[in-house]
Design a protein around this motif. Structure first.
Motif, PDB file in Angstrom:
ATOM      1  N   ALA A  34     -23.773   4.672  -7.029  1.00  0.00           N
ATOM      2  CA  ALA A  34     -22.812   3.757  -6.416  1.00  0.00           C
ATOM      3  C   ALA A  34     -21.399   3.980  -6.967  1.00  0.00           C
ATOM      4  O   ALA A  34     -20.416   3.824  -6.240  1.00  0.00           O
ATOM      5  CB  ALA A  34     -23.254   2.315  -6.656  1.00  0.00           C
ATOM      6  N   ALA A  35     -21.303   4.348  -8.246  1.00  0.00           N
ATOM      7  CA  ALA A  35     -19.989   4.600  -8.834  1.00  0.00           C
ATOM      8  C   ALA A  35     -19.317   5.804  -8.168  1.00  0.00           C
ATOM      9  O   ALA A  35     -18.098   5.815  -7.955  1.00  0.00           O
ATOM     10  CB  ALA A  35     -20.117   4.829 -10.335  1.00  0.00           C
ATOM     11  N   GLU A  38     -18.080   4.734  -4.646  1.00  0.00           N
ATOM     12  CA  GLU A  38     -16.866   3.940  -4.787  1.00  0.00           C
ATOM     13  C   GLU A  38     -15.698   4.807  -5.229  1.00  0.00           C
ATOM     14  O   GLU A  38     -14.568   4.659  -4.738  1.00  0.00           O
ATOM     15  CB  GLU A  38     -17.109   2.829  -5.813  1.00  0.00           C
ATOM     16  CG  GLU A  38     -15.930   1.888  -6.008  1.00  0.00           C
ATOM     17  CD  GLU A  38     -16.262   0.788  -7.003  1.00  0.00           C
ATOM     18  OE1 GLU A  38     -15.754   0.859  -8.141  1.00  0.00           O
ATOM     19  OE2 GLU A  38     -17.025  -0.126  -6.640  1.00  0.00           O
ATOM     20  N   GLN A  41     -14.165   6.797  -2.346  1.00  0.00           N
ATOM     21  CA  GLN A  41     -13.308   5.978  -1.488  1.00  0.00           C
ATOM     22  C   GLN A  41     -11.982   5.671  -2.170  1.00  0.00           C
ATOM     23  O   GLN A  41     -10.923   5.671  -1.522  1.00  0.00           O
ATOM     24  CB  GLN A  41     -14.035   4.689  -1.099  1.00  0.00           C
ATOM     25  CG  GLN A  41     -15.179   4.912  -0.130  1.00  0.00           C
ATOM     26  CD  GLN A  41     -15.692   3.625   0.490  1.00  0.00           C
ATOM     27  OE1 GLN A  41     -15.501   2.540  -0.050  1.00  0.00           O
ATOM     28  NE2 GLN A  41     -16.345   3.748   1.634  1.00  0.00           N
ATOM     29  N   ASP A  42     -12.012   5.399  -3.472  1.00  0.00           N
ATOM     30  CA  ASP A  42     -10.766   5.153  -4.196  1.00  0.00           C
ATOM     31  C   ASP A  42      -9.871   6.395  -4.164  1.00  0.00           C
ATOM     32  O   ASP A  42      -8.654   6.287  -4.009  1.00  0.00           O
ATOM     33  CB  ASP A  42     -11.057   4.759  -5.645  1.00  0.00           C
ATOM     34  CG  ASP A  42     -11.611   3.346  -5.772  1.00  0.00           C
ATOM     35  OD1 ASP A  42     -11.490   2.573  -4.797  1.00  0.00           O
ATOM     36  OD2 ASP A  42     -12.153   3.016  -6.847  1.00  0.00           O
ATOM     37  N   THR A  65     -13.863  13.400  -0.498  1.00  0.00           N
ATOM     38  CA  THR A  65     -15.266  13.009  -0.539  1.00  0.00           C
ATOM     39  C   THR A  65     -16.207  14.213  -0.489  1.00  0.00           C
ATOM     40  O   THR A  65     -17.419  14.038  -0.378  1.00  0.00           O
ATOM     41  CB  THR A  65     -15.597  12.060   0.628  1.00  0.00           C
ATOM     42  OG1 THR A  65     -15.417  12.755   1.875  1.00  0.00           O
ATOM     43  CG2 THR A  65     -14.707  10.830   0.594  1.00  0.00           C
TER      44      THR A  65
END
Length: 349
Positions: A34-35, A38, A41-42, A65
């Protein structure tokens, strides 16, 4: 957004150092699970912010990405054994261990569509998304199933068309296909390369682009360039074919290359993404240097069809240098844009 000389970049920007190891291709992710999702996306948000802040008109994801412009797409396809590596010659330049095609290739699910929808939500400016082209995809694999570069390219063209249609539905304005292989395999470009590319774009309402360059500023590419002589005329083979094709935009390398600019005349009538930023050096161009490249190009492309851009992706560069180059690209376009607008206004009587 500037409607005259809108600026863009070809593809990749360096990733932040907390996401992936800087200044290298195929850099492994430094986050997991999950990190990582995220963090990607950041990083994409940051890439959009930097492009807008520095005056880039047509915004891309900076390939934040994905690890690589070809292999990340291939990793999501069926029929390819990622663990079975074979050594092949990439674009007749260097050897690399690549995955193997072991069965019929297919796309079980969209690859980049979710990321493209996220990009669309971050900006009101036009957005561009890059996909690998069919010929460049087959040149990055060992084929033990089709035993035909042409057959495999046509299969990939169909898969790419599926992806491109869904990218268009997600709000992408320009879909770009990266085909650096077009500078090498000239007979195949003529025989089936352009036709396969057109198959990949079939039925799209979004604008389509093809990016053809001499590669990232890595050692293998730089050594190859040293063998090409005083003039690089590879575009002379593909440009007449592309001028007659359905592709809307042709993206090419220019600044600090040995490409004769008059070759751009061969694609007169097409929009031209002209490389005015060198990706083989971390020296940041001055706005005047960018402007001079654009002025020379305007001898061979109409002003309303010129899109100032970079030569190629900037993933291997230091992040500060790449961001400085974005600012230089925008400022150089501003100079020429002002000259063109001024020239169009009659002098006061």
């Amino acid at each position: 957004m500037s409607s005259l000389l809108p600026t863009s970049i070809v593809g990749s920007l360096p990733k932040p150092s907390w996401l992936a190891e800087p200044e290298r291709l195929w850099s492994p992710w430094l986050l997991e699970g999950a990190a990582l999702a995220e963090g990607k996306q950041d990083a994409l948000r940051s890439a959009v912010h930097e492009q807008e802040h520095r005056g880039i008109d047509i915004v891309s994801d900076g390939e934040q990405t994905r690890q690589h412009f070809v292999t990340t797409f291939i990793e999501h396809l069926d029929g390819i054994d990622q663990q079975r590596k074979e050594t092949v010659r990439i674009r007749d330049r260097y050897d690399a261990a690549v995955p193997t095609v072991v069965g019929a290739v297919s796309r079980p699910a969209p690859v980049f569509v979710e990321d493209a929808a996220f990009l669309r939500a971050q900006t009101d400016r036009p957005i561009k998304w890059a996909l690998p082209g069919p010929m460049t995809m087959i040149d990055t694999l060992s084929d033990q199933h089709y035993k035909s570069r042409e057959k495999l390219a046509w299969e990939f063209a169909t898969i790419l068309n599926q992806e491109a249609r869904e990218l268009e539905a997600a709000g992408v304005d320009i879909i770009q296909f990266d085909e650096p292989a077009f500078t090498v395999f000239h007979d195949e470009v003529q025989d089936w390369g352009v036709a396969a590319l057109e198959r990949a774009t079939e039925g799209l309402r979004a604008e389509t682009a093809v990016h053809i360059c001499y590669g990232y500023g890595i050692e293998a590419n730089n050594k190859w360039k040293e063998t090409l002589g005083a003039e690089w005329r590879q575009y002379e083979q593909s440009f007449p074919l592309l001028q007659q094709s359905s592709i809307d935009i042709v993206s090419l390398e220019c600044i600090h290359s040995h490409v004769p600019l008059d070759l751009v005349e061969l694609i007169r009538g097409k929009k031209v993404m002209l490389g005015a930023i060198d990706v083989a050096t971390e020296v940041v161009e001055t706005p005047d240097e960018v402007a001079e490249v654009l002025r020379r190009a305007l001898e061979f492309v109409d002003a309303d069809k010129l899109i100032p851009s970079s030569n190629c992706g900037m993933a291997p560069l230091a992040r500060g240098a790449a961001l400085g180059k974005l600012s230089a690209l925008s400022a150089g376009a501003d100079i020429v844009r002002a000259e063109l607008v001024g020239a169009a206004v009659p002098a006061a009587r």
